[in-house]
Write an enzyme that holds these catalytic residues in place. Structure first.
Site, PDB file in Angstrom:
ATOM      1  N   ASP A  84       1.149   5.024   1.934  1.00 32.92           N
ATOM      2  CA  ASP A  84       0.224   5.775   3.116  1.00 32.92           C
ATOM      3  C   ASP A  84      -0.580   6.833   2.615  1.00 32.92           C
ATOM      4  O   ASP A  84      -1.602   6.962   3.334  1.00 32.92           O
ATOM      5  CB  ASP A  84       1.275   6.108   3.899  1.00 32.92           C
ATOM      6  CG  ASP A  84       2.016   4.918   4.931  1.00 32.92           C
ATOM      7  OD1 ASP A  84       1.395   3.830   4.925  1.00 32.92           O
ATOM      8  OD2 ASP A  84       3.078   5.273   5.752  1.00 32.92           O
ATOM      9  N   HIS A 107       0.843  -1.286   0.123  1.00 33.44           N
ATOM     10  CA  HIS A 107      -0.018  -0.210   0.018  1.00 33.44           C
ATOM     11  C   HIS A 107       0.816   1.336  -0.041  1.00 33.44           C
ATOM     12  O   HIS A 107       2.153   1.189   0.228  1.00 33.44           O
ATOM     13  CB  HIS A 107      -1.029   0.046   1.138  1.00 33.44           C
ATOM     14  CG  HIS A 107      -0.165  -0.150   2.405  1.00 33.44           C
ATOM     15  ND1 HIS A 107       0.288  -1.123   3.080  1.00 33.44           N
ATOM     16  CD2 HIS A 107       0.128   1.302   3.495  1.00 33.44           C
ATOM     17  CE1 HIS A 107       0.812  -0.740   4.274  1.00 33.44           C
ATOM     18  NE2 HIS A 107       0.768   0.629   4.314  1.00 33.44           N
ATOM     19  N   ARG A 112       4.996  -9.020  17.350  1.00 33.44           N
ATOM     20  CA  ARG A 112       5.834  -7.672  16.854  1.00 33.44           C
ATOM     21  C   ARG A 112       5.057  -6.366  17.213  1.00 33.44           C
ATOM     22  O   ARG A 112       3.770  -6.145  17.225  1.00 33.44           O
ATOM     23  CB  ARG A 112       5.886  -7.599  15.375  1.00 33.44           C
ATOM     24  CG  ARG A 112       6.630  -6.459  14.704  1.00 33.44           C
ATOM     25  CD  ARG A 112       6.274  -6.586  13.227  1.00 33.44           C
ATOM     26  NE  ARG A 112       7.072  -5.583  12.254  1.00 33.44           N
ATOM     27  CZ  ARG A 112       6.517  -4.337  11.834  1.00 33.44           C
ATOM     28  NH1 ARG A 112       5.337  -4.114  12.547  1.00 33.44           N
ATOM     29  NH2 ARG A 112       7.396  -3.900  11.140  1.00 33.44           N
ATOM     30  N   HIS A 150       4.989   0.154   0.115  1.00 29.43           N
ATOM     31  CA  HIS A 150       5.596  -0.569   1.113  1.00 29.43           C
ATOM     32  C   HIS A 150       4.564  -1.829   1.477  1.00 29.43           C
ATOM     33  O   HIS A 150       3.438  -1.541   1.195  1.00 29.43           O
ATOM     34  CB  HIS A 150       6.204  -0.029   2.105  1.00 29.43           C
ATOM     35  CG  HIS A 150       5.067   0.751   2.965  1.00 29.43           C
ATOM     36  ND1 HIS A 150       5.016   2.326   2.810  1.00 29.43           N
ATOM     37  CD2 HIS A 150       4.622   0.654   4.008  1.00 29.43           C
ATOM     38  CE1 HIS A 150       4.081   2.749   3.609  1.00 29.43           C
ATOM     39  NE2 HIS A 150       3.634   1.603   4.304  1.00 29.43           N
TER      40      HIS A 150
END
Length: 325
Positions: A233, A231, A303, A293
């Site tokens: 941002d 996608h 995470r 990214h």
């Protein structure tokens, strides 16, 4: 002519049958002789040559396609490295440039991406990790992605979101010292972005969503759990102009998978540029298509990270979080 053939032509001179040579039937046809393969004649089928060539052509096409679309992987920042600063500038996406026309004081000299392990201290990262864990334990998604937004109070809860400040225990979880550390870290990152992109810090503003994230390998239950899709941002969040990510734990120690991946170039010549999360590491980049990214799906472990975003549009700015009275 072979000796065997001569014998067969001497009619009336001998009643002896021609003597076969040893292994004569195990040879292939050559000249006037018929030589049979050792294991008999190979089976044949209609249009055998055509089919053989077709199989060969398909094999070549598969080979060429595989190697022409094979993704090249470049590691931008390894977990084991301690980086003062690493990065580079490059041309902004056209749409991103056009979006900044009305914000000349906030327009970068060039777009780019940077990583640093020297902006946030290990103590600050540890405090924020504990804050994230305490807050997310009050809820959490049924799938693999949970978020906590201290500004709006949004907290993943099953398959929906709730206001974390509406929960009775929230006043025990969020303390004034914790939020002070959060503000200090935000300011450090803001000034780092201003320096890297040649901006005045007074013209970039904190914007929404800014949030803690917890990612696992649990199966997705809603579209919000599918965090691994590529996608941009600026397309996902209209207010974004500069994105930062602060990693709160370590790749290959606390979790596997979950690397941050920039996608460069067209599909057929794609390069994946990876950032391996390290506790206290900050990634900073312009939010346009020049920094397309995704995050790899976590394979095991958990995470933790914080997304802290900035805008050039003061009307899209948000205030620092405060503990409700």
């Amino acid at each position: 002519m072979s000796d065997v053939s001569k014998v067969t032509q001497r009619k009336g001179k001998s009643n002896e049958k021609p003597v076969e040579k040893p292994h004569e039937n195990n040879k292939e046809e050559k000249g006037d002789e018929k030589i049979v393969p050792k294991f008999g004649l190979l089976p044949r089928f209609p249009h055998q040559r055509v089919w053989s060539r077709l199989v060969l052509v398909i094999g070549i096409m598969i080979y060429v396609y595989y190697y022409s679309t094979k993704v090249k992987v470049v590691t931008f920042a390894r977990q084991g490295e301690i980086l003062e600063q690493r990065g580079h500038n490059f041309q902004c996406d056209v749409d991103f440039e056009e979006d900044l026309v009305n914000f000349p004081e906030c327009t970068p000299g060039a777009c780019g991406r940077f990583v640093s392990d020297k902006i946030v201290t290990s103590t600050e990262a540890e405090i924020l990790l504990k804050l994230a864990k305490k807050g997310l334990e009050l809820g959490g998604s049924d799938g693999g992605a949970s978020v906590l937004d201290l500004h709006s109070g949004a907290l993943s809860y099953g398959r929906k979101f709730i206001n974390v400040y509406s929960l009775e225990k929230s006043d025990e979880v969020f303390t004034a010292p914790d939020l002070t550390v959060y503000k200090i870290v935000k300011e450090k990152i803001k000034y780092a972005i201003a320096q890297l992109f040649d901006l005045h810090p007074d013209f970039i503003y904190l914007t929404h969503p800014t949030f803690f994230s917890r990612l696992t390998n649990a199966e997705p239950k809603t579209e919000h759990d599918e965090y691994w899709h590529t996608h941009i941002d600026k397309d996902t969040y209209e207010s974004f102009h500069y994105t930062s990510l602060l990693y709160l734990n370590d790749y290959n120690y606390d979790f596997r998978g979950g690397r941050f991946v920039f996608v460069d170039g067209p599909f057929e010549k794609r390069t994946n540029v990876t950032v391996e999360p390290r506790k206290g590491r900050v990634s900073m980049f312009t939010s346009g298509a020049e920094n397309t990214h995704f995050v790899e799906r976590v394979e095991s472990g958990t995470r933790y990270a914080v997304t802290i975003s900035f805008t050039c549009d003061i009307t899209k700015s948000i205030e620092d979080p405060v503990i409700p009275d």
